[in-house]
Design an enzyme around this catalytic site. Structure first.
Site, PDB file in Angstrom:
ATOM      1  N   LYS A 120       0.836  -1.200   0.000  1.00 51.11           N
ATOM      2  CA  LYS A 120       0.000   0.000   0.000  1.00 51.11           C
ATOM      3  C   LYS A 120       0.869   1.248   0.000  1.00 51.11           C
ATOM      4  O   LYS A 120       1.994   1.215   0.494  1.00 51.11           O
ATOM      5  CB  LYS A 120      -0.867   0.026   1.271  1.00 51.11           C
ATOM      6  CG  LYS A 120      -2.024  -0.942   1.261  1.00 51.11           C
ATOM      7  CD  LYS A 120      -2.884  -0.755   2.498  1.00 51.11           C
ATOM      8  CE  LYS A 120      -4.044  -1.739   2.509  1.00 51.11           C
ATOM      9  NZ  LYS A 120      -4.989  -1.555   1.408  1.00 51.11           N
TER      10      LYS A 120
ATOM     11  N   ARG B  22     -10.558 -11.224   1.698  1.00 54.37           N
ATOM     12  CA  ARG B  22     -11.431 -12.247   1.106  1.00 54.37           C
ATOM     13  C   ARG B  22     -10.802 -13.638   1.199  1.00 54.37           C
ATOM     14  O   ARG B  22     -11.506 -14.643   1.265  1.00 54.37           O
ATOM     15  CB  ARG B  22     -11.768 -11.854  -0.337  1.00 54.37           C
ATOM     16  CG  ARG B  22     -10.598 -11.773  -1.249  1.00 54.37           C
ATOM     17  CD  ARG B  22     -10.887 -11.000  -2.531  1.00 54.37           C
ATOM     18  NE  ARG B  22     -10.865  -9.555  -2.328  1.00 54.37           N
ATOM     19  CZ  ARG B  22     -11.085  -8.661  -3.282  1.00 54.37           C
ATOM     20  NH1 ARG B  22     -11.376  -9.064  -4.510  1.00 54.37           N
ATOM     21  NH2 ARG B  22     -11.037  -7.366  -3.039  1.00 54.37           N
TER      22      ARG B  22
HETATM   23  N1  BES Z   1      -8.146  -3.538   4.052  1.00 61.48           N
HETATM   24  C1  BES Z   1      -8.305  -3.179   2.694  1.00 61.48           C
HETATM   25  C2  BES Z   1      -9.581  -2.396   2.421  1.00 61.48           C
HETATM   26  C3  BES Z   1      -9.685  -1.051   3.075  1.00 61.48           C
HETATM   27  C4  BES Z   1      -9.367   0.077   2.381  1.00 61.48           C
HETATM   28  C5  BES Z   1     -10.165  -0.931   4.363  1.00 61.48           C
HETATM   29  C6  BES Z   1      -9.501   1.317   2.966  1.00 61.48           C
HETATM   30  C7  BES Z   1     -10.278   0.290   4.948  1.00 61.48           C
HETATM   31  C8  BES Z   1      -9.964   1.421   4.252  1.00 61.48           C
HETATM   32  C9  BES Z   1      -8.339  -4.423   1.813  1.00 61.48           C
HETATM   33  O1  BES Z   1      -7.625  -5.506   2.286  1.00 61.48           O
HETATM   34  C10 BES Z   1      -7.736  -4.021   0.492  1.00 61.48           C
HETATM   35  O2  BES Z   1      -6.611  -3.641   0.498  1.00 61.48           O
HETATM   36  N2  BES Z   1      -8.514  -4.078  -0.572  1.00 61.48           N
HETATM   37  C11 BES Z   1      -8.052  -3.668  -1.843  1.00 61.48           C
HETATM   38  C12 BES Z   1      -8.595  -4.625  -2.867  1.00 61.48           C
HETATM   39  C13 BES Z   1      -7.960  -4.485  -4.228  1.00 61.48           C
HETATM   40  C14 BES Z   1      -6.517  -4.935  -4.180  1.00 61.48           C
HETATM   41  C15 BES Z   1      -8.735  -5.314  -5.210  1.00 61.48           C
HETATM   42  C16 BES Z   1      -8.545  -2.259  -2.096  1.00 61.48           C
HETATM   43  O3  BES Z   1      -9.654  -1.924  -1.689  1.00 61.48           O
HETATM   44  O4  BES Z   1      -7.804  -1.465  -2.657  1.00 61.48           O
HETATM   45 ZN    ZN Z   2      -5.532  -5.398   1.749  1.00 59.69          ZN
END
Ligand code: BES
Ligand code: ZN
Ligand code: ZN
Length: 492
Positions: free
Chosen positions: A270, A344
């Site tokens: 991230k 997921r």
């Molecule tokens: N934990 C994140 C989602 C999230 C984002 C929670 C912002 C709280 C605030 C999740 O694990 C994630 O990173 N999801 C990705 C999915 C993508 C790689 C398809 C996302 O939302 O960017």
């Molecule tokens: Zn994530």
């Protein structure tokens, strides 16, 4: 904070602040206010107070009452004042007055019914919580409300007393969830979440089973273990069981939570900006722990089991790589195209496990996708289901509990976005409908059991405080979970 129904006549209550609700353009303001030498009229004409929601004005040394201060708080429009507003008014009162040297509050709410009393109790408890555990301000303990009394213009009936109790229990459960979510990731790793679940279970009479890496490996939870392998903090799978004394049917509710104690994204890392917030990626699991505590106290007729998958998504030399293929507990193979779509993966195994252990209905809560905030903003939980009538039941419970929830579609077409060249399915879809493809991925492991997925990524954390709630973790989903279990009456 102690919370109670007060039977002493309102004039004789010796509290730091006696609060009264006044509505916009109120034709019938509380008589006590009218008796203050024209004070109400003066603040209305000067514009200091208009009755708008959460607005307050304070009068010291009021006439004819034992209270030290009289506080008037806006209730908005009288015609639209319901439990949602009452919950927030109580929270706003606590939040405003605790910074003003007030330690005891009495709120005069003549004629409140059970739902209103429960909502006020919840709101007051929620308003008392602050994200200040790690602030060393020596004065912070002076800024606390010790007692919150409700004066109902008459005695508290047993029904009103138990409504007050229920509101307090649910509010405190939600605050437990907020405590857990507020912990930074260096203070709360998966093992700490296990300790929190265990201690809650032993205090409230729930069974708690915990699977460690060895047990999960034996079972074949390859999707969960793949996420965990990049961290030196081992993963766990927690099972919390509530069994009613006399179950009236064969239904069995499962509450399933995402418990990623920190989400770096893994090798699909991230951006640095905002990564600190990924300590709240375990909010779904914290909601399950909070809800299970309230359920243990309020004893619904349906058996409820909480399932929590807890891992840390980190990047040591053993971290999962993009392109890795893992075998889930269900036997399906998954191509991990993005290591940041880890929630997921762990939930896939959690849903399979719940399915195999007798769940007839499942609801999961997960901070699953950033995309849910793009779709719905911060004001609605995103809900998905494979069973419309189960969702209708849930939405009614969520509405009664005052948690806004909005359904998103799950048409078969969206499933087309989930295609892998090398495994049964990939862990991400394309650019479009990100929250929906995430839900479809989960559904592959939930079907055919009636199931609801709650995406709480945009609602579990408040960047700005509200009049009625401090900034930080919101404790979302706890109230809906508890209400759903309490509403379960049928014996199918
Ligand atoms: N934990 C994140 C989602 C999230 C984002 C929670 C912002 C709280 C605030 C999740 O694990 C994630 O990173 N999801 C990705 C999915 C993508 C790689 C398809 C996302 O939302 O960017
Ligand atoms: Zn994530
Ligand atoms: Zn995550």
């Amino acid at each position: 904070m102690q919370i109670k129904i007060e039977t002493t006549p309102v004039e004789r209550l010796s509290v730091d602040a006696l609060a009264l609700i006044c509505f916009e353009a109120d034709e019938n303001p509380p008589a006590l206010l009218a008796a203050q030498n024209g004070w109400l009229q003066e603040i209305l004409t000067s514009g200091e107070f208009s009755g708008k929601l959460y607005e307050t004005a304070v009068l010291h040394r009021p006439q004819g009452v034992a209270a030290k201060r009289l506080v008037v708080i806006g209730g908005g429009k009288r015609a639209t004042f319901r439990t949602v507003e009452a919950r927030r008014v109580a929270g706003a009162l606590v939040r405003t007055l605790k910074t003003k040297g007030v330690h005891s509050i009495a709120l005069f709410l003549s004629g409140a019914d059970e739902a209103m009393v429960a909502a006020v109790a919840e709101g007051a408890i929620l308003g008392s919580w602050e994200a200040d555990k790690y602030k060393s301000d020596p004065k912070k303990n002076d800024k606390r409300i010790d007692t919150f009394a409700l004066s109902l213009n008459g005695g508290g009936t047993p029904e009103l007393e138990s409504a007050l109790d229920q509101g307090r229990i649910v509010g405190e459960a939600q605050n437990l969830t907020r405590d857990l979510v507020n912990e930074p990731a260096n203070k709360l790793v998966p093992a700490d979440l296990v300790a929190a679940a265990r201690s809650m279970a032993s205090s409230y009479g729930l069974e708690c089973e915990v699977l460690d890496t060895e047990a999960m490996t034996k079972l074949g939870m390859g999707a969960l273990l793949g996420v965990a392998q990049g961290s030196s903090n081992p993963p766990f799978f927690i099972v919390l069981k509530y069994k009613p004394a006399r179950a009236t049917g064969s239904d069995h509710l499962a509450l399933v939570g995402k418990g990623v104690t920190f989400d770096t994204g893994g090798l699909s890392i991230k951006p640095a900006d905002g990564m600190e917030k990924m300590k709240y990626d375990m909010a779904g699991s914290a909601a399950v722990i909070g809800a299970m505590r309230a359920i243990a106290q309020l004893k619904p007729v349906i058996p409820v089991t909480g399932y929590i998958a807890t891992v840390e998504n980190m990047i040591n030399g053993n971290a999962q790589r993009p392109g890795d293929i893992v075998t889930a507990l269900s036997g399906k193979t998954i191509e991990v195209l993005n290591t940041d779509a880890e929630g997921r993966l762990i939930l896939a195994d959690a849903l399979t496990y719940a399915n195999r252990n007798g769940a007839t209905h499942m609801v999961d809560a997960a901070t699953l996708t950033g995309a849910i905030g793009i779709a719905l903003g911060h004001y609605n939980i995103g809900a998905f289901t494979n069973n419309e009538s189960f969702l209708a039941k849930f939405m009614a419970a969520a509405r009664a509990a005052g948690e806004k929830t909005w359904q998103l579609p799950m048409d078969e077409e969206y499933k087309e976005y989930l295609k892998s060249a090398f495994a049964d399915l990939p862990n991400i879809g394309g650019r479009h409908g990100g929250s929906i493809t995430a839900a479809w991925f989960l559904r592959e492991f939930a079907d055919p059991t009636p199931w609801i997925h709650l995406d709480i990524a945009a609602t579990a954390w408040l960047d700005d405080g509200k009049a009625w709630l401090s900034k930080g973790p919101s404790g979302v989903a706890v109230r809906s979970f508890v209400q759903l279990a309490l509403d379960w009456t049928h014996a199918s």
